[in-house]
Structures are given as C-alpha cells and as structure tokens.
Design a protein around this motif. Structure first.
Motif, PDB file in Angstrom:
ATOM      1  N   ASP A 123      24.909   3.945  12.892  1.00 45.36           N
ATOM      2  CA  ASP A 123      26.339   4.219  13.010  1.00 45.36           C
ATOM      3  C   ASP A 123      26.576   5.145  14.197  1.00 45.36           C
ATOM      4  OD1 ASP A 123      27.057   2.702  10.844  1.00 45.36           O
ATOM      5  OD2 ASP A 123      27.304   4.384   9.461  1.00 45.36           O
ATOM      6  N   PHE A 124      27.611   4.844  14.978  1.00 42.56           N
ATOM      7  CA  PHE A 124      28.044   5.730  16.051  1.00 42.56           C
ATOM      8  C   PHE A 124      29.348   6.372  15.594  1.00 42.56           C
ATOM      9  CE2 PHE A 124      25.207   2.788  18.027  1.00 42.56           C
ATOM     10  CZ  PHE A 124      24.608   3.480  19.071  1.00 42.56           C
ATOM     11  N   ILE A 125      29.364   7.684  15.550  1.00 47.80           N
ATOM     12  CA  ILE A 125      30.513   8.387  14.980  1.00 47.80           C
ATOM     13  C   ILE A 125      31.207   9.240  16.024  1.00 47.80           C
ATOM     14  CG2 ILE A 125      29.413   8.434  12.711  1.00 47.80           C
ATOM     15  CD1 ILE A 125      28.852  11.435  13.233  1.00 47.80           C
ATOM     16  N   ILE A 132      33.774   6.255  12.214  1.00 49.53           N
ATOM     17  CA  ILE A 132      32.716   5.404  12.756  1.00 49.53           C
ATOM     18  C   ILE A 132      33.363   4.476  13.789  1.00 49.53           C
ATOM     19  CG2 ILE A 132      31.000   3.622  12.233  1.00 49.53           C
ATOM     20  CD1 ILE A 132      30.923   4.734   9.360  1.00 49.53           C
ATOM     21  N   TRP A 133      32.912   4.570  15.047  1.00 45.03           N
ATOM     22  CA  TRP A 133      33.523   3.730  16.072  1.00 45.03           C
ATOM     23  C   TRP A 133      32.648   2.546  16.453  1.00 45.03           C
ATOM     24  CZ3 TRP A 133      31.222   3.061  20.883  1.00 45.03           C
ATOM     25  CH2 TRP A 133      30.230   3.980  21.241  1.00 45.03           C
ATOM     26  N   MET A 134      31.396   2.558  16.004  1.00 47.65           N
ATOM     27  CA  MET A 134      30.486   1.448  16.271  1.00 47.65           C
ATOM     28  C   MET A 134      29.352   1.533  15.263  1.00 47.65           C
ATOM     29  SD  MET A 134      29.738  -1.209  18.064  1.00 47.65           S
ATOM     30  CE  MET A 134      28.411  -2.217  18.673  1.00 47.65           C
ATOM     31  N   SER A 135      28.813   0.357  14.883  1.00 46.15           N
ATOM     32  CA  SER A 135      27.681   0.342  13.952  1.00 46.15           C
ATOM     33  C   SER A 135      26.722  -0.764  14.369  1.00 46.15           C
ATOM     34  CB  SER A 135      28.161   0.111  12.511  1.00 46.15           C
ATOM     35  OG  SER A 135      27.084   0.197  11.605  1.00 46.15           O
ATOM     36  N   PHE A 178      30.604  -5.196  11.910  1.00 39.84           N
ATOM     37  CA  PHE A 178      32.025  -5.038  12.202  1.00 39.84           C
ATOM     38  C   PHE A 178      32.794  -4.427  11.037  1.00 39.84           C
ATOM     39  CE2 PHE A 178      30.623  -8.402  15.094  1.00 39.84           C
ATOM     40  CZ  PHE A 178      31.177  -7.973  16.297  1.00 39.84           C
ATOM     41  N   HIS A 179      32.296  -4.575   9.807  1.00 37.34           N
ATOM     42  CA  HIS A 179      33.004  -4.022   8.659  1.00 37.34           C
ATOM     43  C   HIS A 179      33.041  -2.490   8.666  1.00 37.34           C
ATOM     44  CE1 HIS A 179      31.940  -8.110   7.218  1.00 37.34           C
ATOM     45  NE2 HIS A 179      33.103  -8.027   6.580  1.00 37.34           N
ATOM     46  N   ARG A 180      32.099  -1.856   9.362  1.00 35.49           N
ATOM     47  CA  ARG A 180      32.033  -0.406   9.375  1.00 35.49           C
ATOM     48  C   ARG A 180      32.824   0.205  10.533  1.00 35.49           C
ATOM     49  NH1 ARG A 180      28.497   1.700   5.928  1.00 35.49           N
ATOM     50  NH2 ARG A 180      28.324   3.664   7.083  1.00 35.49           N
ATOM     51  N   ILE A 181      33.147  -0.591  11.540  1.00 32.98           N
ATOM     52  CA  ILE A 181      33.849  -0.077  12.708  1.00 32.98           C
ATOM     53  C   ILE A 181      35.257   0.370  12.319  1.00 32.98           C
ATOM     54  CG2 ILE A 181      34.760  -0.658  14.983  1.00 32.98           C
ATOM     55  CD1 ILE A 181      32.423  -2.543  15.342  1.00 32.98           C
ATOM     56  N   GLY A 182      35.606   1.579  12.706  1.00 34.65           N
ATOM     57  CA  GLY A 182      36.933   2.121  12.406  1.00 34.65           C
ATOM     58  C   GLY A 182      37.019   2.813  11.054  1.00 34.65           C
ATOM     59  N   ARG A 183      35.927   2.859  10.315  1.00 27.85           N
ATOM     60  CA  ARG A 183      35.938   3.481   8.985  1.00 27.85           C
ATOM     61  C   ARG A 183      36.081   4.995   9.097  1.00 27.85           C
ATOM     62  NH1 ARG A 183      31.399   1.669   4.740  1.00 27.85           N
ATOM     63  NH2 ARG A 183      32.523  -0.283   5.157  1.00 27.85           N
ATOM     64  N   ILE A 184      37.008   5.560   8.321  1.00 25.53           N
ATOM     65  CA  ILE A 184      37.206   6.999   8.281  1.00 25.53           C
ATOM     66  C   ILE A 184      36.138   7.618   7.386  1.00 25.53           C
ATOM     67  CG2 ILE A 184      38.800   8.861   7.724  1.00 25.53           C
ATOM     68  CD1 ILE A 184      39.624   7.136  10.114  1.00 25.53           C
ATOM     69  N   ILE A 185      35.569   8.721   7.830  1.00 24.28           N
ATOM     70  CA  ILE A 185      34.484   9.369   7.109  1.00 24.28           C
ATOM     71  C   ILE A 185      35.053  10.363   6.101  1.00 24.28           C
ATOM     72  CG2 ILE A 185      32.437  10.837   7.334  1.00 24.28           C
ATOM     73  CD1 ILE A 185      32.143   9.713  10.190  1.00 24.28           C
TER      74      ILE A 185
END
Length: 316
Positions: free
Chosen positions: A87-89, A294-297, A308-315
């Motif tokens: 994950d890239f955060i 998370i801006w990239m996974s 792609f499901h993790r991209i944009g997810r708020i932590i």
C-alpha cells in the motif's frame, strides 16, 4: 543506512538556491554587460541554468512533503488488515504541528494524536536495560515477525545505534493513560476494549504475508477503541495466537502508565507487530504525521498487481 529523501531535498534546495543567488548577486551583471558589449546573445552557464530551473521545483516539492502531505510505502504486514504490504499511503504532515524538514524539530504546534490515530514516526529504538539498571534506546529492524519473548532478541546490544527508519502503528495509549495488555486482552484506563469477530482471514496464499496468516489460522476482528472525547474508533485487527505471544504490559521496561510526552502504539496485526510492547513508548518528538489515505496499492507481479479496490480508501 535509511534513505532520507527529506534531507536530500533540503540539501538540493539549499545548493540550487545558493548557486543561483550568488550568481545573481556577484556575476550576472558583469557577465551580461560583457556579452552585450560583444553583441552576443545572453546565456546562463550550465550550472547556473540548472540551478535556476530546478530551485523552484525542488523547493515546492520540499514544502509539500514537509508541511502538507508525504507519501510512504507499507513494507511489512504489521498493520494488516488495515494496511497491506505494498500500500502507498499519504500522511498529513500538519496534523500534529509543523516540523523542520530533515531535522523533525517542531516549530508550530497544531495538535496532538488522539487514541486510535494511525501515525507515522521515526523509530525511537528498543528500550533496553543496562547492567547498572538504567534504560537506553538501541537500534533494531522492523521485520515480518515480532521478536521472541525475552531481552536477547529485542535488545541485542546496548551499543547498537538506532536506525533512521519510518514506522507506522496505531495510537492506543495517550500520556497519562493506564494500559494493560495480556495476549489479546487490552484494557485502557481499567476498561476492556471490546472487539467483535468478523471471521477467518481471507488472503492470497501466493503472498508471503497472507500465507503466514492463513497458516497460523488468523482471524479478523472489529475493535472498538474509545477516544478521550467518547467517540468510538471502529477499525479492523488480526489475531493469530498460534504464531507468537507478544510481550504483556506492564513489563520490565514498559510501565502500564504512559509517561508525559509519549504514546503507546500497537500494530493492527496484533501477534505480528514489533511495537510499544517491545520497545516502550513513542516520544512525541519522533512523530512525522497522521496517515489518512491509500493512494496506490501494488500486490506484486503474479500476486495481484494493482489492487484498485484499495485505492482512495480512507485510513481509520
């Protein structure tokens, strides 16, 4: 040695600024007058041209990374299932105050971490006891698993320097809080932290981190961590008691009451996280910021690629 991109950006900003500034102060007018007298077209020397072109670009990047948001990559499974390896955060750099680039010295206080925040920080080192009974911070590596119970693994040498590494964990205890940790049981200020089981961990056995959790029979839970203002932070954690038994709190180097200016932090992968249970409290001066998105996974070639499901997810 840990790659310190902030220090490199700061050094380049100073270098380009000095080269460009000194040229404009002492050499530019004479050089331009000499070329004008000969009728030649004015052109900056290569070094000055590069400094003039790159200085504003590097300065903007430095300011954005230091005072607005900084990207990080998750290298280990200690925060699974909240944050996965690859994950890239993005980390909010002004959530807890503004700090000098590279030096991490706070010059503007804008707030303090809250219980349940996911924070990025400079690893403070293991808290180890010398033969004379005094405590000292020593170095260590963030591995895929927790060190075995006992000082032999968590305190290999009181002479080992602390490495310059960025780590990420969840804040569990604030200054003045009393914590008790025994296996999967967590008490904050005498009140048990409630958790509801979701079910078995589901992952890709081709990935090392997932395979470990599957082999160890990991289960996923929703933990309900109550903040100081009464708000409940609901977040996921993983438990796999078959893997290892972490240190309890209190223990010989970690008291149950959090000292002033410190925080107790834990990974969401509770049986596979080297955290405050091993190396003590996190000093406030080591904070880098609050993780928020998370801006990239990237799961790796042949093991999922881009998730792609993790991209944009708020932590949370």
């Amino acid at each position: 040695m840990e790659f310190d991109f902030s220090a490199i950006l700061l050094a380049l900003t100073v270098l380009f600024g000095v080269v460009w500034g000194l040229d404009r102060l002492f050499f530019y007018k004479k050089r331009k007058a000499r070329l004008d007298a000969t009728g030649s077209e004015y052109v900056d020397p290569v070094a000055v041209d590069w400094a003039r072109s790159l200085f504003p670009v590097v300065l903007v990047v430095l300011l954005l990374r230091s005072f607005v948001a900084e990207p990080f990559r998750i290298p280990s499974g200690s925060m699974m299932p909240t944050l996965d390896v690859g994950d890239f955060i993005l980390v909010n750099k002004f959530a807890y105050g503004l700090r000098m680039p590279a030096f991490n010295t706070k010059f503007l206080d804008l707030g303090e971490p809250k219980r349940g925040d996911v924070v990025v920080f400079r690893f403070p080192g293991y808290l180890c006891r010398r033969p004379d009974g005094s405590l000292i911070r020593v170095g260590g590596d963030e591995g895929n698993g927790s060190p075995a119970v006992g000082s032999e693994q968590s305190c290999p040498s009181t002479m080992l320097p602390v490495q310059n590494q960025n780590w990420i964990k969840r804040v569990i205890g604030l200054p003045g809080d009393t914590l008790e940790v025994q296996g999967s049981d967590l008490l904050v200020n005498g009140k048990p932290v409630q958790a509801d089981e979701i079910g078995p961990f589901v992952g890709n056995p081709q990935r090392d981190e997932d395979r470990l959790m599957l082999d160890m029979g990991a289960t996923v839970w929703t933990e309900h961590l109550v903040r100081e203002d009464g708000k409940v932070v609901n977040h996921t954690i993983a438990r796999m008691p078959a893997y290892t038994t972490p240190n309890s709190i209190p223990n010989p180097v970690v008291p149950s009451k959090v000292p002033p200016g410190c925080y107790l932090v834990m990974g969401d992968n509770r049986n596979n996280s080297t955290d405050s249970r091993w190396w003590g409290c996190l000093p406030e001066k080591n904070l880098a910021g609050k993780a928020f998105m998370i801006w990239m996974s990237w799961k790796g070639w042949g093991t999922g690629g881009v998730d792609f499901h993790r991209i944009g997810r708020i932590i949370h």
